[in-house]
Scaffold this active site. Structure first.
Site, PDB file in Angstrom:
ATOM      1  N   GLU A 182       0.821  -1.216   0.000  1.00 31.45           N
ATOM      2  CA  GLU A 182       0.000   0.000   0.000  1.00 31.45           C
ATOM      3  C   GLU A 182       0.853   1.264   0.000  1.00 31.45           C
ATOM      4  O   GLU A 182       0.779   2.092   0.911  1.00 31.45           O
ATOM      5  CB  GLU A 182      -0.974  -0.020   1.175  1.00 31.45           C
ATOM      6  CG  GLU A 182      -1.980  -1.143   1.059  1.00 31.45           C
ATOM      7  CD  GLU A 182      -3.115  -1.057   2.078  1.00 31.45           C
ATOM      8  OE1 GLU A 182      -2.961  -0.342   3.083  1.00 31.45           O
ATOM      9  OE2 GLU A 182      -4.145  -1.704   1.849  1.00 31.45           O
ATOM     10  N   GLU A 332      -6.161  -8.331  -0.460  1.00 28.94           N
ATOM     11  CA  GLU A 332      -6.670  -8.323   0.917  1.00 28.94           C
ATOM     12  C   GLU A 332      -8.175  -8.157   0.872  1.00 28.94           C
ATOM     13  O   GLU A 332      -8.687  -7.216   0.253  1.00 28.94           O
ATOM     14  CB  GLU A 332      -6.053  -7.185   1.720  1.00 28.94           C
ATOM     15  CG  GLU A 332      -4.564  -7.344   1.920  1.00 28.94           C
ATOM     16  CD  GLU A 332      -3.945  -6.227   2.763  1.00 28.94           C
ATOM     17  OE1 GLU A 332      -4.686  -5.478   3.431  1.00 28.94           O
ATOM     18  OE2 GLU A 332      -2.713  -6.111   2.733  1.00 28.94           O
TER      19      GLU A 332
HETATM   20  C1  GLA Z   1      -3.858  -2.681   4.886  1.00 27.39           C
HETATM   21  C2  GLA Z   1      -2.539  -3.370   5.034  1.00 27.39           C
HETATM   22  C3  GLA Z   1      -2.575  -4.551   5.944  1.00 27.39           C
HETATM   23  C4  GLA Z   1      -3.442  -4.285   7.138  1.00 27.39           C
HETATM   24  C5  GLA Z   1      -4.787  -3.848   6.675  1.00 27.39           C
HETATM   25  C6  GLA Z   1      -5.749  -3.555   7.789  1.00 27.39           C
HETATM   26  O1  GLA Z   1      -4.635  -3.148   3.889  1.00 27.39           O
HETATM   27  O2  GLA Z   1      -2.014  -3.754   3.801  1.00 27.39           O
HETATM   28  O3  GLA Z   1      -1.253  -4.810   6.337  1.00 27.39           O
HETATM   29  O4  GLA Z   1      -2.872  -3.303   7.929  1.00 27.39           O
HETATM   30  O5  GLA Z   1      -4.631  -2.637   6.006  1.00 27.39           O
HETATM   31  O6  GLA Z   1      -6.849  -2.826   7.285  1.00 27.39           O
END
Ligand code: GLA
Length: 692
Positions: A182, A332
């Site tokens: 991210e 995710e």
């Molecule tokens: C992001 C991150 C993860 C985690 C999630 C929680 O997507 O990539 O490592 O912290 O947030 O929402």
């Protein structure tokens, strides 16, 4: 190093500012991996073996198998475990974790750990730390505390990525790479400032050009040299500078990511994909540009209020698919609950499965949960996870396992298929940014406007692609650009060619206002498309209360924004007018259209209410010969088709709280889920094979 660093920057810059190349569907990527012996649909979770005793791993992996998992994503934050002291590397545990996954038939996506630099690194080399716009330097303990512009940090990142690729680049169980995690927060440190000046010089060539394009006579902003230009993301700056800041972050993040991508590719099997995971509608950089050098797109989908607006979420899936016009990975997904909003309620029973299927329907070839199990301490212990703190399944496990079973049962049918899109929506980062920088009406949220336009077209067509303004449009009979505020001459020429070749182009309000330096076109809207439209915007109005709109599509309201259109050419037809007694807009054209050969160009000058926009969408889809797969479906029902390799798969999802009838196409054969007595239950999913 300096030379290659500059070269990367220039590559990033060019990627940020030049049109995308070929962007047709690319069926080779319509499988989770490029390894023929691996499952075509990936299902799994983020797993952090470094957080647990090794004796536990086999229990975890066995439970994953029970959930139907075939994939884990590992390593992404493990830098301090891999390299606890500078130059001291420990890969053995990672070797064993990958081998353990392999023994359970679970494939691996490896993350480069650069989102979380170890303490020794930032302590010894504090110059790598990110600096906020207010001058605050980040410290250790969180993550993303590095500067995206730091040459030293890039050297460390390249080194760790290289070592990982040397070791795992030919490991047959590692199917792909995720760079960093991210990416997003920019930095304002001295290296970033120097890079900003180099960027501007690269973009404008000489300072006179910058001064002219930014109109710096205004407020005595004139610059004698590039070095005088401040680096800012916010504040009372020239919006041209602020828009170029976004171009700069795009170029810098692109070169940041490519630094690692190149390091990996130098050692890895080309079948291992290289990607990065992005965020919900993230506007920090141009995602089309950033993905040009990556193999696939991947993103992290979190429903903040756990109350999914399926259309808004689906639009984001389509956007992510559009970065490459290839199937993507949902890196995710929410295993119930998140932990970063004021009230972190859980998704309702059935919704985790429903959202998993939604991703698949929109072209995900992978669904990975975040996360398998929370660490016993740390910032995210309250997060929704597949296992509880005792290492036993949480209540969501059964629902996830059900989806896992369904994906296994349907993966032969789904493998090699791509979503069938009937029309395209153009999403323009420059337009979004330019509107956000000068909204005129604070309620003109460009994402909301995009979603509001997308909504009826998605419901009625049951398949929309989201593409960049430069994408190849030739396979779409209808293209909608809801607010193409920034429109370059080249983009206008591209769109005009599409219309002349028989395409139907629809522009929404605020289109054709600015060039790519955020300067207004000297012509009225839609600027360089005004000659093709044969009409122009006489004046635009920010609305604090709705005005009436009536015409061919019935009567309704416009709110937030309305433009008075002025037809110039004889063959322009007025499709709707405003009713605004005593106001500027009264009786003025609100929607106009003009035939161009077999194609047409239509301009909708206002943000219409949902019912009126639905009638407009109906007429435009009809004109373009686009029909739904399942007619008259309730708007709670999401219908979509994936097709390819001679296969057709229909996915029906009920996002609503009550059952709805579904008129299935003839010959639809169920392969997952059920429909009883022609009804699909609340929050349920059914999947069918179509055709032979
Ligand atoms: C992001 C991150 C993860 C985690 C999630 C929680 O997507 O990539 O490592 O912290 O947030 O929402």
């Amino acid at each position: 190093m300096k030379g290659s660093w500059r070269a990367l920057l220039v590559a990033g810059l060019l990627a940020a500012l030049t049109p995308a190349g070929a962007s047709a569907q690319d069926p080779q990527w319509a499988r989770a991996t490029q390894f023929a012996d691996k499952p075509p649909i990936a299902f799994g979770a983020a797993w952090y073996p470094e957080q647990w005793p090794e004796e536990r791993w086999k229990t975890d992996l066995a439970l994953m198998k029970k959930a139907g998992f075939n994939t884990v994503r590992i390593g992404e934050f493990a830098w301090s475990t891999i390299e606890p002291r500078e130059g001291e590397f420990h890969f053995e545990w990672l070797d064993r974790a990958i081998a353990a996954a392999q023994r359970h038939g679970i494939m691996v996506v490896l993350g480069t750990p650069t989102a979380a630099p170890p303490a020794w690194l930032t302590q010894k080399y504090p110059d790598v730390l990110r600096v906020d716009e207010d001058g605050t330097r980040a410290g250790h303990g969180g993550r993303r505390q590095f500067s995206f512009a730091s040459a030293r940090y890039r050297r460390f990142a390249r080194d760790i990525a290289t070592r990982l690729a040397e070791r795992y680049g030919h490991n047959p169980d590692v199917v792909g790479w995720q760079i960093d995690n991210e990416i997003g927060p920019p930095s304002f440190d001295p290296e970033a400032v120097a890079l900003w000046h180099a960027f501007l010089k690269q973009r404008y060539g000489d300072i006179d050009t910058l001064n002219r394009r930014w109109a710096t006579e205004y407020w005595s902003q004139h610059y004698n040299t590039f070095d005088q230009v401040p680096l800012h993301a916010t504040g009372q700056q020239n919006p041209a500078l602020l828009l170029d800041f976004k171009h700069f972050t795009t170029a810098t993040w692109t070169s940041y990511v490519m630094n690692q991508a190149n390091a990996i590719r130098a050692h890895a099997d080309p079948r291992q994909f290289v990607t990065t995971n992005t965020m919900f509608w993230n506007g920090g950089f141009n995602h089309f540009a950033l993905h040009r050098g990556l193999d696939i797109a991947a993103w992290d989908d979190y429903i903040q209020d756990a109350n999914p607006d399926w259309i808004a979420n689906g639009a984001n899936h389509d956007l992510v698919r559009g970065y490459k016009q290839r199937n993507f990975w949902l890196m995710e997904a929410q295993a119930g609950r998140i932990d970063w909003v004021p009230v972190n309620r859980a998704l309702k029973p059935g919704q985790v499965r429903e959202m998993g299927w939604q991703a698949i329907e929109h072209g995900a070839d992978a669904v990975l949960y975040w996360q398998w199990r929370s660490a016993r301490n740390g910032q995210e212990t309250y997060y929704g996870t597949v296992l509880g703190q005792d290492g036993e399944p949480n209540p969501i496990f059964g629902e996830i396992a059900k989806l896992g079973g369904e994906l296994q049962a349907t993966s032969a049918a789904l493998g090699g298929t791509e979503p069938v899109a009937k029309l395209a929506f153009i999403y323009s980062y420059d337009s979004r940014w330019a509107i956000d920088l000068q909204r005129l009406n604070r309620n003109f949220d460009p994402i909301r406007e995009f979603t509001d336009f997308y909504r009826p077209f998605r419901i009625q067509s049951q398949g929309v692609a989201v593409v960049s303004p430069q994408a190849d449009l030739s396979r779409f009979p209808l293209v909608v650009a809801p607010a193409l505020n920034v429109l370059t001459q080249a983009e206008a020429d591209h769109l005009a060619a599409y219309v002349r070749a028989g395409g139907h182009l629809v522009l929404g309000p605020r289109s054709g206002m600015k060039d790519d330096a955020d300067a207004v076109w000297p012509e009225r809207q839609p600027g360089p498309l005004e000659p093709l439209l044969g009409a122009q915007v006489e004046q635009f109005y920010a609305l604090d209360e709705p005005v009436g709109v009536t015409g061919d599509f019935g009567a309704g309201k416009a709110s937030i924004w309305a433009e008075w259109l002025d037809p110039q050419a004889k063959d322009v037809r007025i499709l709707a007018r405003y009713t605004d007694p005593g106001g500027w807009l009264d009786g003025k054209p609100a929607i106009v259209t003009r035939p161009v050969g077999k194609g047409s160009i239509t301009y909708i000058g206002a943000w219409l209410d949902p019912d009126l926009l639905a009638s407009v969408a109906h007429a435009l889809l009809d004109q373009s010969g686009i029909a739904p797969i399942v007619p008259n479906a309730d708007p709670d029902l999401e219908i979509g088709e994936r097709a390819g390799e001679g296969k057709r798969v229909l996915i029906v999802i009920n996002h609503g709280d009550s059952a709805h009838p579904v008129a299935l196409p003839k010959g639809a054969r169920p392969i997952a889920g059920t429909i009883v007595d022609g009804q699909i239950a609340a929050h349920d999913v059914a999947v069918f094979r179509l055709g032979n």
